[in-house]
Design a protein around this motif. Structure first.
Motif, PDB file in Angstrom:
ATOM      1  N   VAL B  43       0.851  -1.191   0.000  1.00 47.65           N
ATOM      2  CA  VAL B  43       0.000   0.000   0.000  1.00 47.65           C
ATOM      3  C   VAL B  43       0.890   1.246   0.000  1.00 47.65           C
ATOM      4  CG1 VAL B  43      -2.028  -0.997   1.092  1.00 47.65           C
ATOM      5  CG2 VAL B  43      -0.217  -0.075   2.517  1.00 47.65           C
ATOM      6  N   ARG B  44       2.194   1.027   0.122  1.00 45.88           N
ATOM      7  CA  ARG B  44       3.131   2.162   0.103  1.00 45.88           C
ATOM      8  C   ARG B  44       4.113   1.978  -1.058  1.00 45.88           C
ATOM      9  NH1 ARG B  44       3.483   0.822   6.219  1.00 45.88           N
ATOM     10  NH2 ARG B  44       1.903   2.207   7.080  1.00 45.88           N
ATOM     11  N   GLY B  45       4.547   3.123  -1.558  1.00 44.92           N
ATOM     12  CA  GLY B  45       5.294   3.097  -2.798  1.00 44.92           C
ATOM     13  C   GLY B  45       6.714   2.585  -2.714  1.00 44.92           C
ATOM     14  N   ASN B  46       7.257   2.395  -1.527  1.00 47.05           N
ATOM     15  CA  ASN B  46       8.642   1.899  -1.441  1.00 47.05           C
ATOM     16  C   ASN B  46       8.699   0.423  -1.037  1.00 47.05           C
ATOM     17  OD1 ASN B  46       7.774   2.254   1.207  1.00 47.05           O
ATOM     18  ND2 ASN B  46       9.799   2.831   1.949  1.00 47.05           N
ATOM     19  N   GLU B  47       7.561  -0.232  -0.999  1.00 44.07           N
ATOM     20  CA  GLU B  47       7.539  -1.623  -0.505  1.00 44.07           C
ATOM     21  C   GLU B  47       7.803  -2.594  -1.661  1.00 44.07           C
ATOM     22  OE1 GLU B  47       3.750  -1.602   1.561  1.00 44.07           O
ATOM     23  OE2 GLU B  47       4.671  -0.803   3.385  1.00 44.07           O
ATOM     24  N   VAL B  48       9.023  -2.533  -2.156  1.00 50.10           N
ATOM     25  CA  VAL B  48       9.404  -3.314  -3.330  1.00 50.10           C
ATOM     26  C   VAL B  48       9.540  -4.797  -2.975  1.00 50.10           C
ATOM     27  CG1 VAL B  48      11.112  -3.541  -5.166  1.00 50.10           C
ATOM     28  CG2 VAL B  48      10.617  -1.303  -4.212  1.00 50.10           C
ATOM     29  N   GLN B  49      10.116  -5.076  -1.817  1.00 51.64           N
ATOM     30  CA  GLN B  49      10.255  -6.469  -1.380  1.00 51.64           C
ATOM     31  C   GLN B  49       8.866  -7.111  -1.263  1.00 51.64           C
ATOM     32  OE1 GLN B  49      12.632  -8.627  -0.727  1.00 51.64           O
ATOM     33  NE2 GLN B  49      12.320  -9.731   1.192  1.00 51.64           N
ATOM     34  N   GLN B  50       7.929  -6.357  -0.743  1.00 52.53           N
ATOM     35  CA  GLN B  50       6.572  -6.865  -0.554  1.00 52.53           C
ATOM     36  C   GLN B  50       5.920  -7.163  -1.914  1.00 52.53           C
ATOM     37  OE1 GLN B  50       8.082  -4.408   1.003  1.00 52.53           O
ATOM     38  NE2 GLN B  50       7.819  -4.756   3.198  1.00 52.53           N
ATOM     39  N   SER B  86       2.257   5.381  -6.451  1.00 54.10           N
ATOM     40  CA  SER B  86       3.379   5.941  -5.695  1.00 54.10           C
ATOM     41  C   SER B  86       4.683   5.234  -6.036  1.00 54.10           C
ATOM     42  CB  SER B  86       3.102   5.842  -4.187  1.00 54.10           C
ATOM     43  OG  SER B  86       2.024   6.682  -3.848  1.00 54.10           O
ATOM     44  N   MET B  87       4.598   3.927  -6.312  1.00 58.08           N
ATOM     45  CA  MET B  87       5.819   3.192  -6.696  1.00 58.08           C
ATOM     46  C   MET B  87       6.462   3.811  -7.927  1.00 58.08           C
ATOM     47  SD  MET B  87       5.267  -0.808  -6.029  1.00 58.08           S
ATOM     48  CE  MET B  87       6.084  -1.251  -4.511  1.00 58.08           C
ATOM     49  N   ASN B  88       5.629   4.180  -8.872  1.00 57.82           N
ATOM     50  CA  ASN B  88       6.164   4.673 -10.146  1.00 57.82           C
ATOM     51  C   ASN B  88       6.696   6.101 -10.079  1.00 57.82           C
ATOM     52  OD1 ASN B  88       5.739   2.277 -11.516  1.00 57.82           O
ATOM     53  ND2 ASN B  88       3.623   2.795 -12.001  1.00 57.82           N
ATOM     54  N   VAL B  89       6.441   6.778  -8.969  1.00 56.99           N
ATOM     55  CA  VAL B  89       7.034   8.130  -8.816  1.00 56.99           C
ATOM     56  C   VAL B  89       8.000   8.176  -7.630  1.00 56.99           C
ATOM     57  CG1 VAL B  89       5.133   9.341  -9.948  1.00 56.99           C
ATOM     58  CG2 VAL B  89       5.045   9.006  -7.475  1.00 56.99           C
ATOM     59  N   GLY B  90       8.329   7.004  -7.076  1.00 60.55           N
ATOM     60  CA  GLY B  90       9.348   6.950  -6.025  1.00 60.55           C
ATOM     61  C   GLY B  90       8.944   7.598  -4.726  1.00 60.55           C
ATOM     62  N   PHE B  93       4.341   7.534   0.211  1.00 62.03           N
ATOM     63  CA  PHE B  93       2.918   7.803   0.427  1.00 62.03           C
ATOM     64  C   PHE B  93       2.271   8.313  -0.865  1.00 62.03           C
ATOM     65  CE2 PHE B  93       4.585   8.521   4.900  1.00 62.03           C
ATOM     66  CZ  PHE B  93       4.285   7.226   5.297  1.00 62.03           C
ATOM     67  N   TRP B  94       1.008   8.644  -0.781  1.00 65.49           N
ATOM     68  CA  TRP B  94       0.246   9.070  -1.965  1.00 65.49           C
ATOM     69  C   TRP B  94       0.850  10.348  -2.522  1.00 65.49           C
ATOM     70  CZ3 TRP B  94      -2.693   6.750  -5.199  1.00 65.49           C
ATOM     71  CH2 TRP B  94      -3.565   7.440  -6.026  1.00 65.49           C
ATOM     72  N   GLY B  95       1.144  10.344  -3.806  1.00 67.55           N
ATOM     73  CA  GLY B  95       1.918  11.427  -4.410  1.00 67.55           C
ATOM     74  C   GLY B  95       1.304  12.806  -4.263  1.00 67.55           C
ATOM     75  N   GLU B  96      -0.005  12.888  -4.361  1.00 68.47           N
ATOM     76  CA  GLU B  96      -0.630  14.207  -4.430  1.00 68.47           C
ATOM     77  C   GLU B  96      -0.718  14.890  -3.067  1.00 68.47           C
ATOM     78  OE1 GLU B  96      -4.440  14.582  -3.995  1.00 68.47           O
ATOM     79  OE2 GLU B  96      -4.557  16.640  -4.711  1.00 68.47           O
ATOM     80  N   ASP B  97      -1.074  14.134  -2.012  1.00 73.41           N
ATOM     81  CA  ASP B  97      -1.252  14.793  -0.707  1.00 73.41           C
ATOM     82  C   ASP B  97      -0.432  14.141   0.404  1.00 73.41           C
ATOM     83  OD1 ASP B  97      -2.583  12.450  -0.262  1.00 73.41           O
ATOM     84  OD2 ASP B  97      -4.542  13.346   0.106  1.00 73.41           O
ATOM     85  N   ARG B 116     -11.219   6.825  -0.313  1.00 69.78           N
ATOM     86  CA  ARG B 116     -12.037   6.090  -1.294  1.00 69.78           C
ATOM     87  C   ARG B 116     -11.306   4.845  -1.783  1.00 69.78           C
ATOM     88  NH1 ARG B 116     -15.672  10.300  -4.822  1.00 69.78           N
ATOM     89  NH2 ARG B 116     -16.180  11.643  -3.070  1.00 69.78           N
ATOM     90  N   ILE B 117      -9.991   4.993  -2.000  1.00 70.93           N
ATOM     91  CA  ILE B 117      -9.221   3.821  -2.434  1.00 70.93           C
ATOM     92  C   ILE B 117      -9.286   2.744  -1.341  1.00 70.93           C
ATOM     93  CG2 ILE B 117      -6.900   2.968  -2.985  1.00 70.93           C
ATOM     94  CD1 ILE B 117      -6.312   5.796  -4.147  1.00 70.93           C
ATOM     95  N   ALA B 118      -9.058   3.167  -0.097  1.00 68.66           N
ATOM     96  CA  ALA B 118      -9.103   2.204   1.021  1.00 68.66           C
ATOM     97  C   ALA B 118     -10.479   1.545   1.103  1.00 68.66           C
ATOM     98  CB  ALA B 118      -8.763   2.914   2.339  1.00 68.66           C
TER      99      ALA B 118
END
Lengths: 317, 317
Positions: B43-50, B86-90, B93-97, B116-118
Motif C-alpha cells: 500500500v506504500r510506494g517503497n515496498e518493493v520487497q513486498q 506511488s511506486m512509479n514516482v518513487g 505515500f500518496w503522491g498528491e497529498d 475512497r481507495i481504502a
C-alpha cells in the motif's frame, strides 16, 4: 528570553533545537498567569509565523501592559519548516500524531514529550495552524466535541469567523491539542489561510483575538479592538463538496463567499479536450468557508466546504 | 487440462487520473468457493520487497492451481500491489497529498481520494477468513522475519504460529493504528496477519523465499491448498512492549557490528558511531541485555536517540 525546550543531536554537525520566547511581565507578581502560543507542527503551515511575530512585536512595544507570562513557540517542527515539508523529514511522520510523546522514546517522541512538559501548567494554549497547500480556510477555531463545554468560552474570544465543533476522530488523540486538554490546559486549535503562504489580514485578525483572550485572562491590559462573534457550527451543518471526476478544478467564486442553492461553485475540466467534466453546483445556501486552491484533482478531492443554516447577513458579505 | 489454466484476473479498484493512465488495482483469484484467504501487497510506494513476494506467490499459486492443488470450495485472492501510482514516482505515500493509505482503513466511499481507495479495497477483501498483508515499518531498518498483529481482542497468535516464521509479535494499538488494515480486518472478524521480512525498498531473495514458503505453509495448514513444505519454526510469541530498545547516545555515521537474528550478550559491542568529521569512534553501542537482535537500523547516518536495535530480552538461539 529565548529558551531551549529540546535539543537533540542530528547525524552530521547539527542539533535539532526547539525553542520558545518567554516574555515576562515587568512586575514579578504578575507571573501567575501564562499563555502559550505554538505553531509550526506542520512544516508547510506558515500562517502562525506571522501571528507569533505580531504578538511578540506588540508585547515588546508595550511591556508595561503585560501582566502574565507569554510563551511563544513558532517552530515545533523546525526541520519540517525549513524543508517545506508537512511531516518530520526522514521519519515521514506527522508530528501532530506523536503527542504526548515519550521521554524515553526516539528523537521526535522525546521532543514531543519535552514540548508537552513545557506547556503544562499554562492557563491556556493557542495552537496556530494553516490549512494544507490544497484548500484555503477562513479563520476558525476547531474544537473537539469531547472538550466543547470547556473550550467554547475561550474560542468565542478569538475573533475568528467560525467555531467548528468536530466529532472527535480517534486519531485526534495523538494531537498536541488533545494531549494538552487531557492535562487540563485548554488548547485552542486555530486554522486559517493556505499552506506555504502567509495572509497578514487573517494573521492580524487572529492576533487581535489572542490579545482579546489575554485581556479576558488578565494577562493584557492594553486596548483591544472590537472583536467579532463567530458562527458556531457542528459537523451536521457543514456540507462537503468533493470531485466526482479527475481533472483540473477551476473555481467560479471567491473564497469566503456566501452562495445560494443552484449557484455555480466551479468546474472540473479536461485540459486536452476543453470538455467540462463536472459542474459543481451548491445544493444549499451557505458560506463557502473552504475552497480548493490546488487545481489538480482526483475523484474524492475536497473542492469546497459550505457552512449551511446561516443567513448571509450573519456573515456580512 | 492439468498444467494449463487461465487465472482469473479482476479489477478490484480503478481510478481515473487527469494525465496518467488509469490506476487499476488488480486481483488474482485462485480456486472457487468460500472466500478463504486474501493476500495483499504494497500500500506504500517503497515496498518493493513486498511486491516481489506477492508476485512470487502469484507464480506459485498459478502452478498449484494448474496442478489442482487449490482445495475445492476455497478461493484465494492475491492483490500484488495497491499503490502502483506511488511506486512509479518513487514516493512512499500518496503522491498528491502525501497521505498513507494504510492509515485510511476502513476507508470512506464519500471521503478523500485515499479514503475512497481504502474503502474500495476493503469492501472487496473484508469477507475473507484469513487476511495476510505484506507491509513495512515506519523506522528504516531490517527485521527478523515475523508475523505481526494488533492486540484488538480478536487477534489469534496461535494461528499466526502456523506460518512457521521464527517470531510472532503482538502490538498494543496506538490511536493511529486504528486506521490500519490489520486493525480493521480484525474488526470484520478476518484473522489478520502482517508479515515483515527483512527488507522494504530492496529485494532480499532469501527472506522473500522464506515469506512465500510461510504463506504456502499457512494455507496448507488451514486446508486451503495442498502443498508439501518444510514445517518451519515453532514461533516464539513476543509482545512489542517487551522488546529492549537500544538507542544511539549520539549522532554520526552508523557502523553496525551485528546482524538481525544474532544472539548477543550483555555488554557486547553492537555498533560504532563514527564522528562524521574526524573519523574517530564517538560511541560504541553495547547490548543492555542478553538477547536476539530483532530489529537493526540500517541507514549509514544516525541521530541521537534513534533506535539502533531492538533486542528480544533474554532469548537465546
Amino acid at each position: 528570553m529565548i529558551e531551549t525546550i529540546a535539543e537533540i543531536e542530528l547525524a552530521v554537525g547539527e542539533k535539532i533545537v526547539v525553542k520558545r520566547n518567554r516574555i515576562l511581565p515587568q512586575n514579578k507578581e504578575d507571573e501567575t498567569k501564562r499563555i502559550a502560543i505554538v505553531s509550526g507542527i506542520h512544516g508547510d503551515e506558515l500562517e502562525g509565523q506571522y501571528v507569533c511575530y505580531e504578538v511578540a512585536r506588540r508585547l515588546t512595544e508595550h511591556p508595561e501592559l503585560l501582566h502574565g507570562i507569554v510563551d511563544i513557540y513558532p517552530a515545533l517542527n523546525p526541520l519540517g519548516l525549513e524543508s517545506a515539508k508537512r511531516s518530520v523529514p526522514k521519519l515521514e511522520m506527522d508530528m501532530n500524531r506523536m503527542f504526548p510523546g515519550n521521554k524515553n522514546g526516539n528523537m521526535m517522541e522525546r521532543i514531543a514529550a519535552s514540548i508537552v512538559d513545557s506547556i503544562a501548567g499554562a492557563d491556556v494554549c493557542v495552537d496556530v495552524h494553516a490549512s494544507d497547500t490544497e484548500v484555503r480556510e477562513i479563520p476558525q477555531v476547531r474544537v473537539s466535541e469531547e472538550f466543547a463545554d470547556k473550550m467554547l468560552p475561550y474560542a468565542k474570544l478569538m475573533n475568528v469567523d467560525m467555531i467548528w465543533m468536530n466529532a472527535t476522530a480517534t486519531v485526534h488523540e495523538a494531537t498536541l491539542a488533545h494531549s494538552m486538554n487531557v492535562l487540563g490546559v485548554p488548547t485552542l486549535v486555530v486554522e486559517m489561510g493556505l499552506g506555504m503562504r502567509i495572509n497578514t489580514k487573517y494573521g492580524n485578525q487572529v492576533t487581535e483575538g489572542i490579545f482579546n483572550l489575554m485581556k479576558e485572562l488578565g494577562i493584557w491590559s492594553g486596548k483591544v479592538k472590537q472583536t467579532q462573534f463567530p458562527v458556531i457550527s457542528t459537523d451536521g451543518e457543514v456540507e462537503f463538496i468533493r470531485a466526482d471526476h479527475t481533472g483540473v478544478f477551476l473555481p467560479s467564486i471567491e473564497h469566503n463567499h456566501y452562495v445560494h442553492r443552484g449557484d455555480l461553485i466551479g468546474r472540473v475540466v479536461n485540459t486536452y479536450t476543453g470538455q467540462i467534466k463536472q459542474e459543481i453546483i451548491a445544493k444549499k445556501d451557505g458560506l463557502v468557508f473552504t475552497l480548493r486552491e490546488y487545481p489538480m484533482v482526483y475523484e474524492g478531492a475536497l473542492l469546497a466546504r459550505i457552512l449551511t443554516d446561516i443567513e448571509s447577513s450573519e456573515r456580512g458579505n | 487440462m492439468k498444467g494449463e489454466i487461465d487465472v482469473i484476473i479482476k479489477d478490484i479498484y480503478t481510478m481515473k487520473a487527469p494525465f496518467r493512465e488509469e490506476m487499476i488495482v488488480k486481483g488474482y483469484s485462485f480456486g472457487k468457493g468460500d472466500k478463504a484467504a486474501c493476500i495483499l501487497g504494497p500500500v506504500r510506494g517503497n515496498e518493493v520487497q513486498q511486491l516481489y513476494i506477492c508476485s512470487q506467490l502469484v507464480r506459485a499459486l498459478k502452478e498449484l492451481e494448474a496442478n489442482s492443488c487449490i482445495s475445492s470450495g476455497k478461493e484465494i485472492l492475491v492483490i500484488p500491489v495497491i499503490n502502483n501510482y506511488s511506486m512509479n514516482v518513487g514516493k512512499r505515500f500518496w503522491g498528491e497529498d502525501n497521505s498513507d493509505i494504510n492509515r485510511m482503513f476502513p476507508g470512506n466511499k464519500d471521503g478523500d481520494t485515499t479514503a475512497r481507495i481504502a474503502d474500495g479495497i476493503f469492501e472487496e477483501i473484508k469477507d475473507y477468513s484469513y487476511g495476510i498483508q505484506f507491509t513495512s515499518f515506519y523506522m528504516s531498518g531490517e527485521f527478523v522475519p515475523h508475523v505481526r498483529m494488533m492486540e484488538t481482542g480478536f487477534q489469534n497468535a496461535s494461528l499466526a504460529n502456523l506460518f512457521g516464521l521464527p517470531y510472532v509479535l503482538v502490538r498494543k494499538p496506538m490511536p493511529i493504528d486504528t486506521k490500519t488494515l490489520n486493525y480493521n480486518w480484525q474488526g470484520e472478524m478476518t484473522a489478520a496477519f502482517s508479515i515483515y521480512t527483512n527488507q522494504t525498498a530492496q529485494i532480499d531473495e532469501v527472506s522473500a523465499r522464506q515469506a512465500v514458503a510461510a504463506v504456502l505453509r499457512f494455507l496448507t495448514r488451514m486446508g486451503v491448498i495442498r502443498y508439501e513444505s518444510h514445517s518451519g519454526y515453532i514461533s516464539h510469541v513476543i509482545a512489542e512492549g517487551d522488546l529492549s530498545n537500544v538507542p544511539a547516545a549520539t549522532g554520526g555515521i552508523f557502523r553496525s557490528l551485528v546482524k538481525v537474528g544474532e544472539d548477543v550478550r550483555y555488554g557486547m559491542a553492537l555498533a560504532e558511531i563514527v564522528d562524521p568529521y574526524e573519523g574517530s569512534v564517538k560511541q560504541v553501542i553495547t547490548a543492555p541485555t542478553d538477547g536476539i537482535v530483532f530489529f537493526s537500523y540500517t541507514e549509514p547516518l544516525i541521530g541521537q536517540y534513534d533506535i539502533a536495535y531492538q533486542l528480544i530480552h533474554r532469548l537465546h538461539e
